[in-house]
Enzyme design. Structure first.
Site, PDB file in Angstrom:
ATOM      1  N   HIS A  62       0.836  -1.194   0.000  1.00 30.04           N
ATOM      2  CA  HIS A  62       0.000   0.000   0.000  1.00 30.04           C
ATOM      3  C   HIS A  62       0.873   1.247   0.000  1.00 30.04           C
ATOM      4  O   HIS A  62       0.632   2.202   0.714  1.00 30.04           O
ATOM      5  CB  HIS A  62      -0.945  -0.002   1.206  1.00 30.04           C
ATOM      6  CG  HIS A  62      -2.232   0.714   0.929  1.00 30.04           C
ATOM      7  ND1 HIS A  62      -3.235   0.172   0.179  1.00 30.04           N
ATOM      8  CD2 HIS A  62      -2.657   1.955   1.270  1.00 30.04           C
ATOM      9  CE1 HIS A  62      -4.249   1.027   0.096  1.00 30.04           C
ATOM     10  NE2 HIS A  62      -3.909   2.131   0.740  1.00 30.04           N
ATOM     11  N   GLY A  63       1.927   1.210  -0.827  1.00 31.79           N
ATOM     12  CA  GLY A  63       2.801   2.361  -0.930  1.00 31.79           C
ATOM     13  C   GLY A  63       3.818   2.446   0.188  1.00 31.79           C
ATOM     14  O   GLY A  63       4.501   3.442   0.336  1.00 31.79           O
ATOM     15  N   LYS A  65       6.874   0.341   2.755  1.00 35.26           N
ATOM     16  CA  LYS A  65       7.815  -0.764   2.878  1.00 35.26           C
ATOM     17  C   LYS A  65       8.139  -0.987   4.350  1.00 35.26           C
ATOM     18  O   LYS A  65       7.942  -0.111   5.170  1.00 35.26           O
ATOM     19  CB  LYS A  65       9.100  -0.458   2.106  1.00 35.26           C
ATOM     20  CG  LYS A  65       8.871  -0.254   0.604  1.00 35.26           C
ATOM     21  CD  LYS A  65      10.152   0.106  -0.111  1.00 35.26           C
ATOM     22  CE  LYS A  65       9.904   0.350  -1.589  1.00 35.26           C
ATOM     23  NZ  LYS A  65      11.129   0.747  -2.304  1.00 35.26           N
ATOM     24  N   ALA A  66       8.624  -2.192   4.649  1.00 34.87           N
ATOM     25  CA  ALA A  66       8.993  -2.499   6.025  1.00 34.87           C
ATOM     26  C   ALA A  66       9.995  -1.464   6.519  1.00 34.87           C
ATOM     27  O   ALA A  66      10.839  -1.016   5.763  1.00 34.87           O
ATOM     28  CB  ALA A  66       9.599  -3.896   6.087  1.00 34.87           C
ATOM     29  N   VAL A  69       4.422  -0.772   8.809  1.00 35.69           N
ATOM     30  CA  VAL A  69       3.406  -1.796   8.603  1.00 35.69           C
ATOM     31  C   VAL A  69       2.058  -1.150   8.304  1.00 35.69           C
ATOM     32  O   VAL A  69       1.620  -0.230   8.984  1.00 35.69           O
ATOM     33  CB  VAL A  69       3.294  -2.712   9.837  1.00 35.69           C
ATOM     34  CG1 VAL A  69       2.226  -3.768   9.614  1.00 35.69           C
ATOM     35  CG2 VAL A  69       4.642  -3.355  10.117  1.00 35.69           C
ATOM     36  N   LYS A  84      -2.083   2.602   8.747  1.00 38.64           N
ATOM     37  CA  LYS A  84      -0.635   2.596   8.886  1.00 38.64           C
ATOM     38  C   LYS A  84      -0.267   2.783  10.352  1.00 38.64           C
ATOM     39  O   LYS A  84      -0.688   3.751  10.992  1.00 38.64           O
ATOM     40  CB  LYS A  84       0.006   3.699   8.048  1.00 38.64           C
ATOM     41  CG  LYS A  84       1.531   3.703   8.177  1.00 38.64           C
ATOM     42  CD  LYS A  84       2.166   4.791   7.326  1.00 38.64           C
ATOM     43  CE  LYS A  84       3.676   4.814   7.548  1.00 38.64           C
ATOM     44  NZ  LYS A  84       4.348   5.882   6.801  1.00 38.64           N
ATOM     45  N   ASP A 178       9.812  10.208  -1.004  1.00 40.60           N
ATOM     46  CA  ASP A 178      10.103   8.930  -1.660  1.00 40.60           C
ATOM     47  C   ASP A 178       9.024   8.529  -2.655  1.00 40.60           C
ATOM     48  O   ASP A 178       8.445   7.450  -2.574  1.00 40.60           O
ATOM     49  CB  ASP A 178      10.312   7.829  -0.620  1.00 40.60           C
ATOM     50  CG  ASP A 178      11.122   6.659  -1.185  1.00 40.60           C
ATOM     51  OD1 ASP A 178      11.696   6.812  -2.275  1.00 40.60           O
ATOM     52  OD2 ASP A 178      11.177   5.600  -0.534  1.00 40.60           O
TER      53      ASP A 178
END
Length: 488
Positions: A62-63, A65-66, A69, A84, A178
């Site tokens: 969902h856009g 990264k670890a 979460v 999130k 990002d």
């Protein structure tokens, strides 16, 4: 085309495509009632929606990264949401978190996966956004299964993304952290939307850009600050993704363009499906976005103006171009992860080290190692000593020594051990050598094709390389294999 389809196309044009011809600042006009108001949720509500933040509800695409979460949740009113959950240290100041969430939550556009609420209670910091069920641009562009993304859809993604950035800029939120192909999501109708999570700022939740310096705006490398021009640079990298169908470093792409070899940059799957004029225009726009000097890059409004004339098949709904059913896509059911699967998803290498230590070599039982007596007498002792020394170093977390010793064992060639490959793989991961780790998982899979541990480690290696979709596939296969093993 039958009467029903014609009527639908007319309605779809007015409800979906027509706004794309307007200024981005007007995208929300007439649509405000369609969006839910920003809400401050209770922690209990979100716990109930996500089944207590169960690992079964984690979605990795969902856009984010670890270790950021994101959970799929279902509210009491039946709405699906993306929740999130930040690390506890990400927003130590709850007032700052709330002010920032409210600012992002005031945005409402059909080009965004909108932030519809937040929660801060105790040490919890949670954001709640509209859930996008049809995965990410990275999935459809890099990891397609049925067909490559059509040229018309790529142009639409570029336009909608530019409109999202222009809209945010018009509302005083020009900074986006990002921007990449994982941040572009597809809604129920297949329309691309920009994840709202990247609009949050001033958190301690990691860096503004990924660790891959090849894709980082040059001024960010100098100053560590995100600017509107940095966002446009990142938009240029997404244009390269759309052109090539690969995540190609800007320096390499610009070398091809300067050498007038831009056709070598184009996705081979697109051959014969676009005009050279259109391709040239999109390449030119990407080049402008990727200028080294930030002041030479276009702004978001200029991006929209450049992309509008390029649009193709404007009467075709997005879900048709994307190759999905009309508004009927259902999110894939989350995996029921075991402790090893959860450790992989968290990229918890310490936990994985403990699990490999505890398991030992029992999974090597049954592996045939036929050796002649001469091989035993001349080579076996040295080989076994290398393995023993590797195990000692692995246990002591001396991963450099473990890699050396396990490599000697493997190169000896007298015995085959998938567990040794697994241990060397984890040692590589501990040393940030993810590409080498992938190689070891593949070798372990050749020896033991049904060994779940090899697939779990492959998932971690792919996560480390930013290959989210491949990681999810490996995680899914590992979970299936472990389940089968436990039922025997």
């Amino acid at each position: 085309m039958g009467a029903r389809c014609s009527k639908f196309s007319f309605c779809w044009w007015h409800s979906h495509l027509k706004p794309s011809l307007l200024d981005s600042s007007d995208l929300e006009n007439g649509e405000k009632n369609a969006f839910p108001p920003f809400t401050q949720f209770k922690l209990e509500e979100l716990k109930a929606a996500t089944n207590g933040f169960s690992s079964e509800t984690i979605v990795s695409e969902h856009g984010e990264k670890a270790p950021n979460v994101v959970y799929k949740g279902k509210l009491n009113d039946g709405r699906w949401v993306a929740v999130k959950r930040f690390n506890k240290s990400a927003w130590p100041d709850s007032r700052q978190f709330m002010d920032e969430a409210k600012a992002v939550g005031s945005l409402r556009s059909e080009r965004l996966a909108n932030l519809i609420g937040c929660c801060y209670e105790e040490e919890e910091r949670l954001l709640v956004a509209e859930f996008m069920p049809n995965e990410t641009l990275a999935k459809h562009l890099f990891h397609w299964e049925n067909q490559p993304m059509k040229w018309a859809m790529r142009l639409r993604v570029a336009l909608y993304l530019a409109q999202a950035l222009d809209y945010c800029s018009s509302k005083g939120r020009a900074l986006y952290h990002d921007l990449n192909a994982y941040r572009v999501l597809f809604d129920q109708d297949g329309n691309p939307r920009l994840s709202c999570f990247g609009l949050m700022k001033n958190s301690r939740d990691g860096k503004s850009y990924s660790t891959n310096l090849a894709f980082t705006p040059p001024e960010y490398l100098r100053t560590g600050r995100v600017t509107p021009e940095s966002v446009v640079y990142s938009f240029g990298t997404v244009l390269l993704d759309l052109l090539s169908g690969k995540h190609i470093p800007p320096s390499h792409a610009l070398d091809l363009i300067r050498g007038k070899n831009f056709l070598m940059l184009m996705d081979s799957c697109l051959e014969g499906h676009f005009s050279n004029d259109d391709g040239t225009e999109l390449v030119r726009l990407a080049t402008r976005c990727l200028q080294y000097e930030a002041r030479e890059r276009p702004n978001a409004k200029s991006l929209v103006s450049s992309l509008l004339p390029l649009q193709k098949e404007t009467e075709v709904p997005s879900f048709t171009l994307l190759g999905i059913p009309d508004g009927t896509a259902t999110p894939t059911e989350p995996l029921l992860l075991t402790p090893m699967g959860e450790a992989c998803l968290r990229m918890d290498l310490t936990a994985l080290h403990e699990m490999l230590e505890k398991t030992g070599y029992k999974d090597d039982e049954g592996i045939a190692n036929e050796l002649s007596f001469q091989m035993w007498t001349n080579q076996m002792q040295d080989t076994l000593n290398s393995k023993k020394q590797g195990d000692t170093a692995f246990r002591a977390k001396d991963f450099t020594a473990a890699i050396d010793c396990f490599s000697q064992f493997i190169e000896g060639g007298t015995m085959v051990s998938p567990t040794v490959y697994a241990r060397r793989c984890l040692s590589y991961l501990m040393m940030d050598m993810a590409q080498e780790a992938v190689g070891d998982t593949e070798k372990a899979q050749l020896v033991s094709p049904d060994w779940h541990t090899a697939f779990y480690l492959q998932a971690v290696a792919f996560f480390s390389l930013g290959m989210e979709n491949d990681a999810q596939e490996a995680l899914k296969e590992a979970t299936r294999l472990e389940a089968e093993r436990n039922t025997v």
